[in-house]
Every structure is written in C-alpha cells, then in structure tokens.
Design a protein around this motif. Structure first.
Motif, PDB file in Angstrom:
ATOM      1  N   GLN A  79     -20.745   7.785 -22.525  1.00 23.32           N
ATOM      2  CA  GLN A  79     -22.099   8.099 -22.064  1.00 23.32           C
ATOM      3  C   GLN A  79     -22.059   8.834 -20.726  1.00 23.32           C
ATOM      4  O   GLN A  79     -22.812   9.780 -20.505  1.00 23.32           O
ATOM      5  N   ARG A  80     -21.174   8.413 -19.835  1.00 17.36           N
ATOM      6  CA  ARG A  80     -21.028   9.098 -18.544  1.00 17.36           C
ATOM      7  C   ARG A  80     -20.535  10.532 -18.753  1.00 17.36           C
ATOM      8  O   ARG A  80     -21.010  11.458 -18.089  1.00 17.36           O
ATOM      9  N   ASP A  81     -19.594  10.700 -19.664  1.00 17.69           N
ATOM     10  CA  ASP A  81     -19.085  12.040 -19.948  1.00 17.69           C
ATOM     11  C   ASP A  81     -20.188  12.949 -20.489  1.00 17.69           C
ATOM     12  O   ASP A  81     -20.306  14.110 -20.087  1.00 17.69           O
ATOM     13  N   VAL A  82     -21.005  12.427 -21.382  1.00 15.59           N
ATOM     14  CA  VAL A  82     -22.103  13.215 -21.954  1.00 15.59           C
ATOM     15  C   VAL A  82     -23.127  13.538 -20.871  1.00 15.59           C
ATOM     16  O   VAL A  82     -23.627  14.670 -20.795  1.00 15.59           O
ATOM     17  N   ALA A  83     -23.425  12.574 -19.995  1.00 16.13           N
ATOM     18  CA  ALA A  83     -24.376  12.820 -18.908  1.00 16.13           C
ATOM     19  C   ALA A  83     -23.847  13.911 -17.974  1.00 16.13           C
ATOM     20  O   ALA A  83     -24.603  14.789 -17.538  1.00 16.13           O
ATOM     21  N   GLU A  84     -22.558  13.867 -17.671  1.00 13.67           N
ATOM     22  CA  GLU A  84     -21.969  14.899 -16.822  1.00 13.67           C
ATOM     23  C   GLU A  84     -21.996  16.258 -17.514  1.00 13.67           C
ATOM     24  O   GLU A  84     -22.274  17.277 -16.882  1.00 13.67           O
ATOM     25  N   ALA A  85     -21.747  16.273 -18.807  1.00 15.06           N
ATOM     26  CA  ALA A  85     -21.803  17.530 -19.563  1.00 15.06           C
ATOM     27  C   ALA A  85     -23.220  18.094 -19.559  1.00 15.06           C
ATOM     28  O   ALA A  85     -23.413  19.303 -19.443  1.00 15.06           O
ATOM     29  N   ARG A  86     -24.205  17.213 -19.659  1.00 19.21           N
ATOM     30  CA  ARG A  86     -25.605  17.651 -19.636  1.00 19.21           C
ATOM     31  C   ARG A  86     -25.934  18.271 -18.273  1.00 19.21           C
ATOM     32  O   ARG A  86     -26.572  19.313 -18.190  1.00 19.21           O
ATOM     33  N   LYS A  87     -25.460  17.651 -17.190  1.00 27.99           N
ATOM     34  CA  LYS A  87     -25.690  18.196 -15.849  1.00 27.99           C
ATOM     35  C   LYS A  87     -25.031  19.560 -15.698  1.00 27.99           C
ATOM     36  O   LYS A  87     -25.616  20.473 -15.115  1.00 27.99           O
ATOM     37  N   MET A  88     -23.820  19.688 -16.211  1.00 26.63           N
ATOM     38  CA  MET A  88     -23.107  20.962 -16.122  1.00 26.63           C
ATOM     39  C   MET A  88     -23.864  22.054 -16.860  1.00 26.63           C
ATOM     40  O   MET A  88     -23.998  23.170 -16.367  1.00 26.63           O
TER      41      MET A  88
END
Length: 96
Positions: A79-88
C-alpha cells in the motif's frame, strides 16, 4: 548465490559457443577477486511496478495485491508503494 552458480547462469545465457568463450576469457581476468554488482533497491522496483500498473488503469487495491504476490511483501508495504507511485505520477502531470 555462489560464484560457481553465477558463472554457470551467466555462461548458460550466452547465445553462441563463441560468446561463451569470450565470457570465460573475460571472467578469467577477475578470477579470485570479489566483485560487487550494483542493483536497484527492491523498493524502487516495486514502486516503478506500481506506477506502471496505475498508468495502465489498474485499481490501487488490485495494484497493491499484485505487489504483495509478485514481491512477497506485506499488504501495508504494498500500500505504501502504491501511494508513493501515485504521488510520483501526480508530480509528472503537466498542467495546460
């Protein structure tokens, strides 16, 4: 992985006998030395994979589930990885 396993895998990936001989000659120069191969951090690979999934219109929950399965990480990490990808991806959007 052992050095012998690495060498066996490397030589097995050579397409021709000539390429295998050239690889053996190159490896012989480094015989007995310790060699460190740079690798991309695992987190960066997971975030890039999540960004690709989101770019391909995959739902965030499905992206996280795929990250869990593919990279054998916890749901929270995915979930953290997906959230970071969304921010990017939101940083890369150009306003018109």
């Amino acid at each position: 992985m052992s050095a012998e396993g690495f060498i066996a895998d490397l030589l097995a990936s050579m397409p021709t006998p000539e390429a295998r001989l050239r690889a053996c000659a190159c490896l012989a120069k480094y015989s007995g030395l310790t060699i460190y191969l740079p690798v991309e951090p695992k987190k960066d690979r997971r975030v890039r994979a999540a960004a690709n999934m989101l770019r391909n219109q995959m739902a965030e929950s499905d992206s996280a589930a795929a990250i869990v399965e593919r990279y054998n990480v916890s749901v929270r990490t995915a979930q953290r990885d997906v959230a970071e990808a969304r921010k990017m991806s939101s940083k890369n959007v150009v306003s018109r």
